[in-house]
Write an enzyme that holds these catalytic residues in place. Structure first.
Site, PDB file in Angstrom:
ATOM      1  N   SER A 134     -55.710 -34.704   1.534  1.00 31.80           N
ATOM      2  CA  SER A 134     -54.413 -34.262   2.062  1.00 31.80           C
ATOM      3  C   SER A 134     -53.465 -33.993   0.908  1.00 31.80           C
ATOM      4  CB  SER A 134     -53.822 -35.322   3.001  1.00 31.80           C
ATOM      5  OG  SER A 134     -53.259 -36.385   2.279  1.00 31.80           O
ATOM      6  N   HIS A 169     -56.213 -30.494   3.815  1.00 30.94           N
ATOM      7  CA  HIS A 169     -55.256 -30.912   4.856  1.00 30.94           C
ATOM      8  C   HIS A 169     -53.861 -30.806   4.251  1.00 30.94           C
ATOM      9  CE1 HIS A 169     -53.891 -33.510   8.271  1.00 30.94           C
ATOM     10  NE2 HIS A 169     -53.068 -34.032   7.388  1.00 30.94           N
ATOM     11  N   ASP A 194     -49.890 -31.370   4.490  1.00 30.45           N
ATOM     12  CA  ASP A 194     -48.889 -32.183   5.198  1.00 30.45           C
ATOM     13  C   ASP A 194     -47.516 -31.523   5.127  1.00 30.45           C
ATOM     14  OD1 ASP A 194     -50.525 -35.199   4.199  1.00 30.45           O
ATOM     15  OD2 ASP A 194     -50.385 -34.336   6.204  1.00 30.45           O
ATOM     16  N   MET A 231     -43.783 -31.309   6.294  1.00 28.81           N
ATOM     17  CA  MET A 231     -42.774 -32.213   6.864  1.00 28.81           C
ATOM     18  C   MET A 231     -41.388 -31.562   6.760  1.00 28.81           C
ATOM     19  SD  MET A 231     -43.954 -35.851   5.212  1.00 28.81           S
ATOM     20  CE  MET A 231     -45.694 -36.329   5.197  1.00 28.81           C
ATOM     21  N   HIS A 255     -51.089 -29.773   9.033  1.00 29.97           N
ATOM     22  CA  HIS A 255     -50.557 -30.864   9.870  1.00 29.97           C
ATOM     23  C   HIS A 255     -49.053 -30.693   9.958  1.00 29.97           C
ATOM     24  CE1 HIS A 255     -50.076 -35.553  10.278  1.00 29.97           C
ATOM     25  NE2 HIS A 255     -49.676 -34.907  11.364  1.00 29.97           N
ATOM     26  N   MET A 298     -45.747 -31.827  10.796  1.00 26.23           N
ATOM     27  CA  MET A 298     -44.903 -32.963  11.147  1.00 26.23           C
ATOM     28  C   MET A 298     -43.467 -32.439  11.198  1.00 26.23           C
ATOM     29  SD  MET A 298     -46.866 -35.767   8.792  1.00 26.23           S
ATOM     30  CE  MET A 298     -47.606 -34.507   7.745  1.00 26.23           C
ATOM     31  N   MET A 334     -53.491 -40.514  14.456  1.00 26.17           N
ATOM     32  CA  MET A 334     -52.834 -41.064  13.269  1.00 26.17           C
ATOM     33  C   MET A 334     -53.088 -42.565  13.176  1.00 26.17           C
ATOM     34  SD  MET A 334     -51.433 -38.498  11.744  1.00 26.17           S
ATOM     35  CE  MET A 334     -50.417 -39.352  10.517  1.00 26.17           C
ATOM     36  N   GLY A 377     -45.379 -39.380   8.081  1.00 24.71           N
ATOM     37  CA  GLY A 377     -44.202 -39.260   7.210  1.00 24.71           C
ATOM     38  C   GLY A 377     -44.474 -39.593   5.762  1.00 24.71           C
ATOM     39  N   PHE A 378     -45.414 -40.509   5.508  1.00 22.51           N
ATOM     40  CA  PHE A 378     -45.629 -40.944   4.118  1.00 22.51           C
ATOM     41  C   PHE A 378     -47.091 -41.279   3.855  1.00 22.51           C
ATOM     42  CE2 PHE A 378     -41.219 -41.093   2.932  1.00 22.51           C
ATOM     43  CZ  PHE A 378     -40.567 -41.310   4.136  1.00 22.51           C
ATOM     44  N   GLY A 379     -47.519 -41.038   2.610  1.00 13.67           N
ATOM     45  CA  GLY A 379     -48.842 -41.479   2.200  1.00 13.67           C
ATOM     46  C   GLY A 379     -48.769 -42.932   1.765  1.00 13.67           C
ATOM     47  N   GLY A 380     -49.933 -43.523   1.518  1.00 13.33           N
ATOM     48  CA  GLY A 380     -49.981 -44.867   0.965  1.00 13.33           C
ATOM     49  C   GLY A 380     -49.635 -46.000   1.907  1.00 13.33           C
ATOM     50  N   ASP A 438     -56.133 -39.820  10.260  1.00 11.13           N
ATOM     51  CA  ASP A 438     -55.254 -39.540   9.134  1.00 11.13           C
ATOM     52  C   ASP A 438     -54.337 -40.729   8.875  1.00 11.13           C
ATOM     53  OD1 ASP A 438     -52.760 -36.872   8.609  1.00 11.13           O
ATOM     54  OD2 ASP A 438     -53.675 -38.331   7.255  1.00 11.13           O
ATOM     55  N   GLY A 439     -54.505 -41.306   7.659  1.00  6.77           N
ATOM     56  CA  GLY A 439     -53.580 -42.379   7.287  1.00  6.77           C
ATOM     57  C   GLY A 439     -54.320 -43.656   6.915  1.00  6.77           C
ATOM     58  N   GLY A 440     -54.222 -44.046   5.651  1.00  4.74           N
ATOM     59  CA  GLY A 440     -54.849 -45.305   5.212  1.00  4.74           C
ATOM     60  C   GLY A 440     -56.361 -45.258   5.199  1.00  4.74           C
ATOM     61  N   GLY A 492     -55.531 -39.407   1.444  1.00  6.63           N
ATOM     62  CA  GLY A 492     -54.514 -39.139   0.427  1.00  6.63           C
ATOM     63  C   GLY A 492     -54.719 -40.058  -0.757  1.00  6.63           C
ATOM     64  N   SER A 493     -54.134 -41.258  -0.687  1.00  6.54           N
ATOM     65  CA  SER A 493     -54.163 -42.166  -1.857  1.00  6.54           C
ATOM     66  C   SER A 493     -55.570 -42.523  -2.315  1.00  6.54           C
ATOM     67  CB  SER A 493     -53.407 -43.463  -1.590  1.00  6.54           C
ATOM     68  OG  SER A 493     -52.946 -43.562  -0.290  1.00  6.54           O
TER      69      SER A 493
HETATM   70  C1  DX5 Z   1     -48.892 -38.945   6.509  1.00  9.33           C
HETATM   71  C2  DX5 Z   1     -49.855 -37.767   6.311  1.00  9.33           C
HETATM   72  C3  DX5 Z   1     -51.199 -38.209   5.794  1.00  9.33           C
HETATM   73  C4  DX5 Z   1     -51.103 -38.893   4.433  1.00  9.33           C
HETATM   74  C5  DX5 Z   1     -52.362 -39.661   4.161  1.00  9.33           C
HETATM   75  O1  DX5 Z   1     -47.800 -38.522   7.272  1.00  9.33           O
HETATM   76  O2  DX5 Z   1     -50.059 -37.102   7.535  1.00  9.33           O
HETATM   77  O3  DX5 Z   1     -52.061 -37.069   5.704  1.00  9.33           O
HETATM   78  O4  DX5 Z   1     -50.927 -37.929   3.417  1.00  9.33           O
HETATM   79  O5  DX5 Z   1     -52.153 -40.398   2.991  1.00  9.33           O
HETATM   80  P1  DX5 Z   1     -52.941 -41.792   2.816  1.00  9.33           P
HETATM   81  O6  DX5 Z   1     -54.397 -41.436   2.851  1.00  9.33           O
HETATM   82  O7  DX5 Z   1     -52.474 -42.282   1.466  1.00  9.33           O
HETATM   83  O8  DX5 Z   1     -52.524 -42.665   3.952  1.00  9.33           O
HETATM   84 ZN    ZN Z   2     -51.565 -35.451   7.533  1.00 10.39          ZN
END
Ligand code: DX5
Ligand code: ZN
Length: 216
Positions: free
Chosen positions: A9, A34, A36, A38, A67, A69, A138, A143-146, A172-174, A194-195
């Site tokens: 992402s 992917h 993101d 926003m 995606h 958002m 989700m 809204g945020f990675g990590g 998607d997420g974590g 992401g991370s």
């Molecule tokens: C969060 C994004 C995700 C995010 C994933 O709003 O939709 O795609 O970038 O990042 P990680 O893998 O670090 O949770």
């Molecule tokens: Zn995403």
């Protein structure tokens, strides 16, 4: 079902060297990106939109899984498709009528997905499942990675997989080497990361560790 795949992402990448990042990701084995998007309104964060999608389109032929958002996703669907999006996923929490929004996006000739945050129930998307091509479950609040993985996503994936064997499912997420296996076991097809890719020192190693966990 679709072959399982890890989708990097573009949120935690180096936006000062997008072209380089894309070629490093492709060399690391990525096949789909992917993106993101926003708007600082639907989510309390801002990233990028059509100019960046268009810039990426010029430098890669990898499918772009966008995606959204954002509020009012139907309003920006056409510009996003014209910029080069191959797949548009909007949030059920952002629209009044999911089926209507999905139909409007599908008219543009792209695949359409619907995303739901951890605290949004499956009931909110059940009426529209016939009108969409994918569900993005989700495992963090958009809204945020990590952020920390929320296992409620696994229950939703299991329910959707058991009731709709052929439905394309994305999480998607974590997602990292410890959570990707359970997500696969729950029936997921596409894994957004992401991370667990961008916060490591080798995209290729990260992609391999993750992909080995979902090998069909
Ligand atoms: C969060 C994004 C995700 C995010 C994933 O709003 O939709 O795609 O970038 O990042 P990680 O893998 O670090 O949770
Ligand atoms: Zn995403």
């Amino acid at each position: 079902n679709a072959a399982p795949a890890v989708l990097p992402s573009l949120l935690l990448c180096d936006f000062g060297d997008l072209k380089g990042e894309v070629s490093r990701l492709r060399d690391a084995g990525a096949e789909v990106l992917h993106l993101d998007v926003m708007d600082g309104h639907f989510v309390p964060n801002m990233t990028y939109a059509m100019p960046i999608v268009e810039g990426l389109r010029r430098h890669t032929d990898m499918p772009l899984d966008v995606h959204l958002m954002i509020s009012d996703p139907a309003k920006y669907a056409r510009p996003m498709v014209e910029a080069g999006a191959d797949m548009l996923t909007f949030h059920v929490e952002a629209v009044r009528d999911v089926a209507e929004t999905a139909a409007q996006i599908r008219e543009l000739g792209v695949n359409v997905g619907v995303a739901l945050n951890p605290e949004t129930s499956l009931a909110s998307i059940r009426p529209c499942l016939a009108d969409i091509d994918m569900v993005l479950v989700m495992s963090v609040e958009a809204g945020f990675g990590g952020q920390k993985f929320n296992p409620v996503a696994l229950e939703k994936l299991q329910t959707l997989r058991s009731e709709f064997p052929d439905l394309l499912l994305e999480i998607d997420g974590g997602i990292d080497p410890t959570t990707i296996g359970p997500a696969r076991a729950a029936g997921c097809d596409l894994f957004v990361v992401g991370s667990a890719i961008f916060k490591t020192d080798s995209y290729a190693d990260a992609m391999k560790v993750l992909s080995d966990q979902i090998a069909a």
